[in-house]
Scaffold this active site. Structure first.
Site, PDB file in Angstrom:
ATOM      1  N   TRP A  53       7.533 -11.135  -7.976  1.00 35.77           N
ATOM      2  CA  TRP A  53       8.903 -10.679  -8.217  1.00 35.77           C
ATOM      3  C   TRP A  53       9.800 -11.801  -7.745  1.00 35.77           C
ATOM      4  O   TRP A  53       9.782 -12.072  -6.553  1.00 35.77           O
ATOM      5  CB  TRP A  53       9.199  -9.382  -7.449  1.00 35.77           C
ATOM      6  N   GLU A  73       9.335   4.489  -6.464  1.00 37.73           N
ATOM      7  CA  GLU A  73       9.386   4.065  -5.061  1.00 37.73           C
ATOM      8  C   GLU A  73      10.180   5.070  -4.233  1.00 37.73           C
ATOM      9  O   GLU A  73      11.398   5.003  -4.229  1.00 37.73           O
ATOM     10  CB  GLU A  73      10.021   2.684  -4.957  1.00 37.73           C
ATOM     11  N   TYR A 133      11.214 -14.913  -3.241  1.00 37.22           N
ATOM     12  CA  TYR A 133      12.500 -14.828  -2.546  1.00 37.22           C
ATOM     13  C   TYR A 133      12.221 -14.677  -1.052  1.00 37.22           C
ATOM     14  O   TYR A 133      11.060 -14.483  -0.652  1.00 37.22           O
ATOM     15  CB  TYR A 133      13.332 -13.636  -3.046  1.00 37.22           C
ATOM     16  N   GLY A 142      13.080  -0.043  -7.533  1.00 36.14           N
ATOM     17  CA  GLY A 142      13.597   0.273  -6.207  1.00 36.14           C
ATOM     18  C   GLY A 142      14.967   0.930  -6.187  1.00 36.14           C
ATOM     19  O   GLY A 142      15.295   1.654  -5.249  1.00 36.14           O
TER      20      GLY A 142
END
Ligand SMILES: *[C@@H]1O[C@H](CO)[C@@H](O)[C@H](O)[C@H]1NC(C)=O
Ligand SMILES: *[C@@H]1O[C@H](CO)[C@@H](O)[C@H](O)[C@H]1NC(C)=O
Ligand SMILES: *[C@@H]1O[C@H](CO)[C@@H](O)[C@H](O)[C@H]1NC(C)=O
Ligand SMILES: *[C@@H]1O[C@H](CO)[C@@H](O)[C@H](O)[C@H]1NC(C)=O
Ligand SMILES: *[C@@H]1O[C@H](CO)[C@@H](O)[C@H](O)[C@H]1NC(C)=O
Length: 372
Positions: free
Chosen positions: A352, A142, A263, A101
């Site tokens: 992730w 990305e 997360y 990212g």
């Protein structure tokens, strides 16, 4: 007559043998997870018995040579990565992830636009994978954001597949695995991914079914949101709509792994008595973009008295205290998503990232929920 029958039986036997050979080349399940050096989590601390595939993130793309490189600060950890995670699980496979990212999407676009620069990328990636002893490669561009870029992504994937096949046959080594992490749905803001090339050339796709709402993004800062809901009665943005779109586009379910975020995101509430999903808010809390690892969130619940909730309509957890509200995935969400992935016939799931988990709570729940 007898010889005809014999020939028929023989051909059936040979055919099933070939089928078996072919399917044993593919993956039967992916229980994947990403690791990255910035997490501060030691590679030796990964309980690799909970995973079938571990992604080492990230290798970089050089903007002038278009070769894949590993930065000198990552070189030592990356070079012992496979050996380290195989100590606890000798059959775990490792993939080197390229990009991510925070890498520049335009460098990927330039690389993919010409045959010669695609070749630089492909040849250097294979060479790096072999010299660092990874079992495969994972593209994290990305995102391709024009139809030309999507088309070039397709060319890149087909050439990459041809090159790894050729390298395997000339070195007589196992073929490198090829995966890619793509947007949660089969089009990037109406721009279709190259479905045929993806189906033909990748072993599987990591579907990034998360980051749908965040407190520091225009459009979702003024109210709380389910950051990675599996379902969303209020909009088209959900894991389920994304997975359905990929399958509808013709990418086999058996080539899709559902993304799980370890997360969440914290919002600042406007009114401490309005604590539901889509409650009025004004931007991030706790950290600059509001992100919090599952481990940090669990500590807030057990040590700071945050109240925990689960919404089964959206399949999201959230917790709150005073004017802070956090949307995230706890065991209820992970369990429901992994159950969904299995029921849909997907190849598996990935998360992730491993260092954000709380003592492998989520990874354990996911792995046992899927089963062997
Ligand atoms: C085969 O591939 C593995 C994993 O990428 C690597 O460790 C090994 O050195 C390779 N062997 C040969 C002969 O290239
Ligand atoms: C889930 O959240 C929605 C939106 O805030 C709410 O309308 C619904 O009642 C909640 N459902 C459950 C089961 O909590
Ligand atoms: C947040 O802003 C959007 C428009 O961007 C609006 O539709 C929505 O009602 C607002 N929500 C709240 C809780 O103010
Ligand atoms: C996973 O979490 C769910 C929800 O908390 C729970 O019902 C289930 O028993 C857990 N599974 C395992 C294997 O821990
Ligand atoms: C982590 O999990 C293991 C196994 O479930 C347990 O023995 C250990 O006490 C846990 N550690 C912490 C710090 O919670």
């Amino acid at each position: 007559m007898a010889s005809k029958t014999f020939a028929y039986v023989l051909s059936v036997v040979i055919f099933s043998f070939l089928l078996q050979l072919h399917s044993s080349a593919g993956q039967t399940v992916v229980k994947g997870v990403y690791w990255f050096p910035g997490s501060g989590f030691p590679v030796s601390g990964i309980d690799s018995t909970l995973f079938t595939h571990i992604f080492c993130a990230f290798a970089d793309l050089n903007p002038t040579t278009y070769q894949v490189t590993i930065s000198s600060s990552n070189s030592a950890q990356f070079s012992t990565f496979t050996q380290t995670v195989q100590q606890k699980n000798p059959s775990v496979k490792t993939l080197l992830s390229i990009g991510g990212g925070s890498s520049s999407p335009s460098t990927f676009a330039s690389m993919a636009s010409q045959a010669s620069t695609r070749k630089s990328f492909i040849d250097s990636s294979i060479q790096l994978a072999r010299s660092y002893k990874f079992h495969g490669l994972d593209l994290d561009w990305e995102y391709p954001s024009t139809s030309t870029e999507m088309n070039n992504l397709g060319l890149l994937l087909n050439e990459w597949r041809a090159a790894v096949a050729k390298e395997a046959s000339s070195t007589r080594n196992t073929t490198l695995l090829l995966a890619a992490a793509f947007f949660y749905t089969s089009n990037y803001y109406t721009l279709n991914y190259p479905f045929q090339a993806i189906s033909n050339s990748l072993d599987w796709v990591n579907v990034m079914a998360y980051d749908f709402y965040g407190p520091s993004w225009q459009g979702s800062m003024n109210m709380t949101g389910p950051p990675s809901a599996l379902y969303n009665p209020r909009s088209q943005v959900s894991g389920d709509t994304g997975i359905k779109a990929w399958i509808q586009a013709g990418v086999p379910a058996k080539k899709l792994a559902l993304g799980l975020p370890f997360y969440g995101y914290a919002w600042r509430l406007l009114d401490a008595s309005k604590t539901g999903i889509f409650a009025p808010a004004n931007g991030p809390a706790i950290s600059p973009d509001g992100s919090q690892t599952y481990s940090q969130i669990r500590d807030l619940i057990t040590q700071s008295g945050y109240i925990k909730a689960y919404n089964s309509t959206f399949v999201t957890n959230y917790c709150y205290k005073g004017l802070t509200w956090i949307g995230y995935d706890d065991t209820e969400s992970i369990f429901t998503k992994v159950t969904y992935a299995k029921a849909k016939g997907l190849l598996g799931y990935f998360a992730w990232s491993v260092g954000a988990d709380k003592n492998f709570t989520l990874a354990k729940n996911a792995s046992s929920t899927w089963g062997p």
